[in-house]
Design a protein around this motif. Structure first.
Motif, PDB file in Angstrom:
ATOM      1  N   GLY A   1      11.299   9.180   5.198  1.00  9.54           N
ATOM      2  CA  GLY A   1      10.036   9.171   5.636  1.00  9.54           C
ATOM      3  C   GLY A   1       8.709   9.347   4.844  1.00  9.54           C
ATOM      4  O   GLY A   1       9.756   7.937   3.994  1.00  9.54           O
ATOM      5  N   VAL A   2       8.228   8.635   4.739  1.00  8.99           N
ATOM      6  CA  VAL A   2       6.956   8.032   3.634  1.00  8.99           C
ATOM      7  C   VAL A   2       6.794   8.725   2.540  1.00  8.99           C
ATOM      8  O   VAL A   2       6.828   8.032   1.600  1.00  8.99           O
ATOM      9  CB  VAL A   2       5.218   7.518   4.490  1.00  8.99           C
ATOM     10  CG1 VAL A   2       5.641   6.411   5.474  1.00  8.99           C
ATOM     11  CG2 VAL A   2       5.038   8.520   4.578  1.00  8.99           C
ATOM     12  N   ASP A   3       7.226  10.017   2.490  1.00 15.95           N
ATOM     13  CA  ASP A   3       6.794  10.688   1.234  1.00 15.95           C
ATOM     14  C   ASP A   3       7.991  10.581   0.740  1.00 15.95           C
ATOM     15  O   ASP A   3       8.424  11.444  -0.413  1.00 15.95           O
ATOM     16  CB  ASP A   3       6.318  12.117   1.718  1.00 15.95           C
ATOM     17  CG  ASP A   3       7.719  12.724   2.561  1.00 15.95           C
ATOM     18  OD1 ASP A   3       8.639  11.511   2.836  1.00 15.95           O
ATOM     19  OD2 ASP A   3       7.978  13.795   3.212  1.00 15.95           O
ATOM     20  N   ARG A   4       9.259   9.679   1.096  1.00 11.62           N
ATOM     21  CA  ARG A   4      10.165   9.196   0.135  1.00 11.62           C
ATOM     22  C   ARG A   4      11.588   9.713   0.540  1.00 11.62           C
ATOM     23  O   ARG A   4      12.714   9.971  -0.206  1.00 11.62           O
ATOM     24  CB  ARG A   4       9.558   8.848  -1.371  1.00 11.62           C
ATOM     25  CG  ARG A   4       8.796   8.091  -1.459  1.00 11.62           C
ATOM     26  CD  ARG A   4       9.080   6.774  -1.423  1.00 11.62           C
ATOM     27  NE  ARG A   4       8.401   5.290  -2.163  1.00 11.62           N
ATOM     28  CZ  ARG A   4       7.166   5.167  -1.494  1.00 11.62           C
ATOM     29  NH1 ARG A   4       7.280   5.875  -0.306  1.00 11.62           N
ATOM     30  NH2 ARG A   4       6.722   4.244  -2.069  1.00 11.62           N
TER      31      ARG A   4
ATOM     32  N   ASP B   1       0.916  -0.801  -0.031  1.00 15.39           N
ATOM     33  CA  ASP B   1      -0.425  -0.353   0.079  1.00 15.39           C
ATOM     34  C   ASP B   1       0.204   1.478   0.223  1.00 15.39           C
ATOM     35  O   ASP B   1       0.528   2.491  -0.047  1.00 15.39           O
ATOM     36  CB  ASP B   1      -1.070  -0.294   1.165  1.00 15.39           C
ATOM     37  CG  ASP B   1      -2.524  -1.179   0.928  1.00 15.39           C
ATOM     38  OD1 ASP B   1      -1.702  -1.635  -0.343  1.00 15.39           O
ATOM     39  OD2 ASP B   1      -2.587  -1.584   2.051  1.00 15.39           O
ATOM     40  N   LEU B   2       2.083   0.977  -0.029  1.00 13.77           N
ATOM     41  CA  LEU B   2       3.247   2.074   0.101  1.00 13.77           C
ATOM     42  C   LEU B   2       4.069   2.266  -1.032  1.00 13.77           C
ATOM     43  O   LEU B   2       4.700   3.134  -1.469  1.00 13.77           O
ATOM     44  CB  LEU B   2       4.248   2.191   1.317  1.00 13.77           C
ATOM     45  CG  LEU B   2       3.511   2.211   2.566  1.00 13.77           C
ATOM     46  CD1 LEU B   2       4.113   2.267   3.687  1.00 13.77           C
ATOM     47  CD2 LEU B   2       2.633   3.721   3.588  1.00 13.77           C
TER      48      LEU B   2
ATOM     49  N   SER C   1      12.268  -2.244  -0.002  1.00 17.48           N
ATOM     50  CA  SER C   1      10.923  -3.329   0.239  1.00 17.48           C
ATOM     51  C   SER C   1      11.315  -2.869   2.087  1.00 17.48           C
ATOM     52  O   SER C   1      12.168  -1.951   2.432  1.00 17.48           O
ATOM     53  CB  SER C   1      11.114  -4.328  -0.013  1.00 17.48           C
ATOM     54  OG  SER C   1      12.412  -5.199   0.557  1.00 17.48           O
ATOM     55  N   ILE C   2      10.253  -3.187   2.922  1.00 17.97           N
ATOM     56  CA  ILE C   2       9.948  -3.266   4.437  1.00 17.97           C
ATOM     57  C   ILE C   2      11.443  -3.860   4.149  1.00 17.97           C
ATOM     58  O   ILE C   2      11.195  -5.113   3.847  1.00 17.97           O
ATOM     59  CB  ILE C   2       8.737  -3.221   4.513  1.00 17.97           C
ATOM     60  CG1 ILE C   2       7.729  -2.152   4.037  1.00 17.97           C
ATOM     61  CG2 ILE C   2       8.519  -3.419   5.392  1.00 17.97           C
ATOM     62  CD1 ILE C   2       7.924  -0.958   4.813  1.00 17.97           C
ATOM     63  N   ALA C   3      11.409  -3.610   5.229  1.00 16.68           N
ATOM     64  CA  ALA C   3      12.594  -4.426   6.702  1.00 16.68           C
ATOM     65  C   ALA C   3      11.910  -5.063   6.676  1.00 16.68           C
ATOM     66  O   ALA C   3      11.356  -4.542   7.570  1.00 16.68           O
ATOM     67  CB  ALA C   3      13.383  -3.371   6.698  1.00 16.68           C
ATOM     68  N   ARG C   4      11.684  -6.889   7.044  1.00 14.08           N
ATOM     69  CA  ARG C   4      11.058  -7.118   8.537  1.00 14.08           C
ATOM     70  C   ARG C   4      11.580  -7.325   9.876  1.00 14.08           C
ATOM     71  O   ARG C   4      12.755  -6.619   9.525  1.00 14.08           O
ATOM     72  CB  ARG C   4      10.974  -8.792   7.606  1.00 14.08           C
ATOM     73  CG  ARG C   4      10.436  -9.383   6.315  1.00 14.08           C
ATOM     74  CD  ARG C   4       9.274  -8.285   5.868  1.00 14.08           C
ATOM     75  NE  ARG C   4       8.967  -8.800   4.743  1.00 14.08           N
ATOM     76  CZ  ARG C   4       8.603  -8.444   4.104  1.00 14.08           C
ATOM     77  NH1 ARG C   4       9.035  -6.764   3.819  1.00 14.08           N
ATOM     78  NH2 ARG C   4       7.724  -9.039   2.392  1.00 14.08           N
TER      79      ARG C   4
ATOM     80  N   LYS D   1      -0.057  -3.240   9.033  1.00 15.66           N
ATOM     81  CA  LYS D   1      -0.013  -4.441   8.340  1.00 15.66           C
ATOM     82  C   LYS D   1       1.413  -4.179   7.554  1.00 15.66           C
ATOM     83  O   LYS D   1       1.299  -4.864   6.870  1.00 15.66           O
ATOM     84  CB  LYS D   1      -1.160  -4.700   7.732  1.00 15.66           C
ATOM     85  CG  LYS D   1      -1.430  -3.463   6.122  1.00 15.66           C
ATOM     86  CD  LYS D   1      -2.862  -3.642   5.768  1.00 15.66           C
ATOM     87  CE  LYS D   1      -3.133  -2.323   4.708  1.00 15.66           C
ATOM     88  NZ  LYS D   1      -2.880  -2.834   3.476  1.00 15.66           N
ATOM     89  N   ASP D   2       1.325  -2.759   7.281  1.00 12.49           N
ATOM     90  CA  ASP D   2       2.974  -2.876   6.814  1.00 12.49           C
ATOM     91  C   ASP D   2       4.253  -3.191   7.362  1.00 12.49           C
ATOM     92  O   ASP D   2       5.033  -3.034   7.366  1.00 12.49           O
ATOM     93  CB  ASP D   2       2.950  -1.646   6.370  1.00 12.49           C
ATOM     94  CG  ASP D   2       1.890  -1.748   5.170  1.00 12.49           C
ATOM     95  OD1 ASP D   2       2.106  -2.597   3.746  1.00 12.49           O
ATOM     96  OD2 ASP D   2       1.462  -0.212   4.734  1.00 12.49           O
ATOM     97  N   GLN D   3       4.071  -3.789   8.604  1.00 15.65           N
ATOM     98  CA  GLN D   3       4.969  -3.612   9.608  1.00 15.65           C
ATOM     99  C   GLN D   3       5.649  -3.035   9.741  1.00 15.65           C
ATOM    100  O   GLN D   3       7.444  -2.694  10.182  1.00 15.65           O
ATOM    101  CB  GLN D   3       5.961  -5.068   8.777  1.00 15.65           C
ATOM    102  CG  GLN D   3       5.020  -6.340   8.687  1.00 15.65           C
ATOM    103  CD  GLN D   3       6.530  -7.897   8.781  1.00 15.65           C
ATOM    104  OE1 GLN D   3       8.341  -7.342   7.823  1.00 15.65           O
ATOM    105  NE2 GLN D   3       5.736  -8.802   8.259  1.00 15.65           N
ATOM    106  N   ARG D   4       5.114  -1.111  10.029  1.00  8.08           N
ATOM    107  CA  ARG D   4       6.175  -0.213  10.316  1.00  8.08           C
ATOM    108  C   ARG D   4       5.099  -0.124  11.804  1.00  8.08           C
ATOM    109  O   ARG D   4       4.617  -0.282  12.269  1.00  8.08           O
ATOM    110  CB  ARG D   4       5.187   0.478  10.277  1.00  8.08           C
ATOM    111  CG  ARG D   4       6.122   0.498   8.297  1.00  8.08           C
ATOM    112  CD  ARG D   4       5.226   1.641   7.511  1.00  8.08           C
ATOM    113  NE  ARG D   4       5.755   2.814   7.935  1.00  8.08           N
ATOM    114  CZ  ARG D   4       4.482   4.222   7.857  1.00  8.08           C
ATOM    115  NH1 ARG D   4       3.227   4.135   7.654  1.00  8.08           N
ATOM    116  NH2 ARG D   4       3.845   5.131   8.516  1.00  8.08           N
TER     117      ARG D   4
END
Length: 156
Positions: free
Chosen positions: A109-112, A29-30, A39-42, A138-141
């Motif tokens: 930032g989520v705004d990159r 979703d991001l 990718s999102i770090a686990r 749900k995005d593991q943030r």
């Protein structure tokens, strides 16, 4: 029977719809890739990075501030003080702590845009009280990242 999927996460609010469809993954979703750089770090790799950071901060506290393991009273907060300073300065200026760098992680930032000192300060203060860091979406943030408007991405 009603289960958690029917009511969503408390972070998303009541009545939120959580998708568990095939192809759903943390960061989708991001607009992030499912795996690899960007990718999102686990959770596991982030845990290893924070363990390295904490160990280094404890060593620095011992060498510079005279901290001794098991020190009573306010002296036991010396490693935490070093940890806060390390995180604010390094995440705020370079985008990663030493542990992040070692494991190929970066905070943005989520705004990159780069996290910057203000977001790094908010994120770090919430991280220091632990609880927000162990509540994820749900995005593991972690909640500390959601409030600060940041996310941890893989760099390799």
């Amino acid at each position: 029977m009603v289960d958690r999927r029917d009511i969503g996460s408390w972070l998303e609010g009541p009545g939120a719809v959580r998708t568990t469809a095939e192809g759903d993954y943390p960061g989708r979703d991001l607009g992030l890739p499912e795996s690899g750089p960007g990718s999102i770090a686990r959770t596991g790799i982030r845990a290893l990075a924070i363990i390295v950071d904490w160990a280094l901060c404890s060593l620095i506290a011992a060498a510079v501030l005279g901290y001794h393991l098991g020190e009573p009273g306010l002296g036991s907060f010396k490693p935490l003080l070093v940890f806060v300073v390390e995180n604010v300065l390094l995440v705020g200026t370079l985008g990663s702590t030493l542990g992040h760098r070692l494991f190929g992680l970066r905070v943005i930032g989520v705004d990159r845009t780069p996290a910057g000192l203000v977001r790094a300060l908010v994120r770090t203060l919430l991280l220091a009280i632990v609880l927000p860091a162990v509540i994820w979406d749900k995005d593991q943030r972690g909640f500390h990242d959601r409030i600060a408007g940041t996310m941890i991405l893989r760099t390799r």
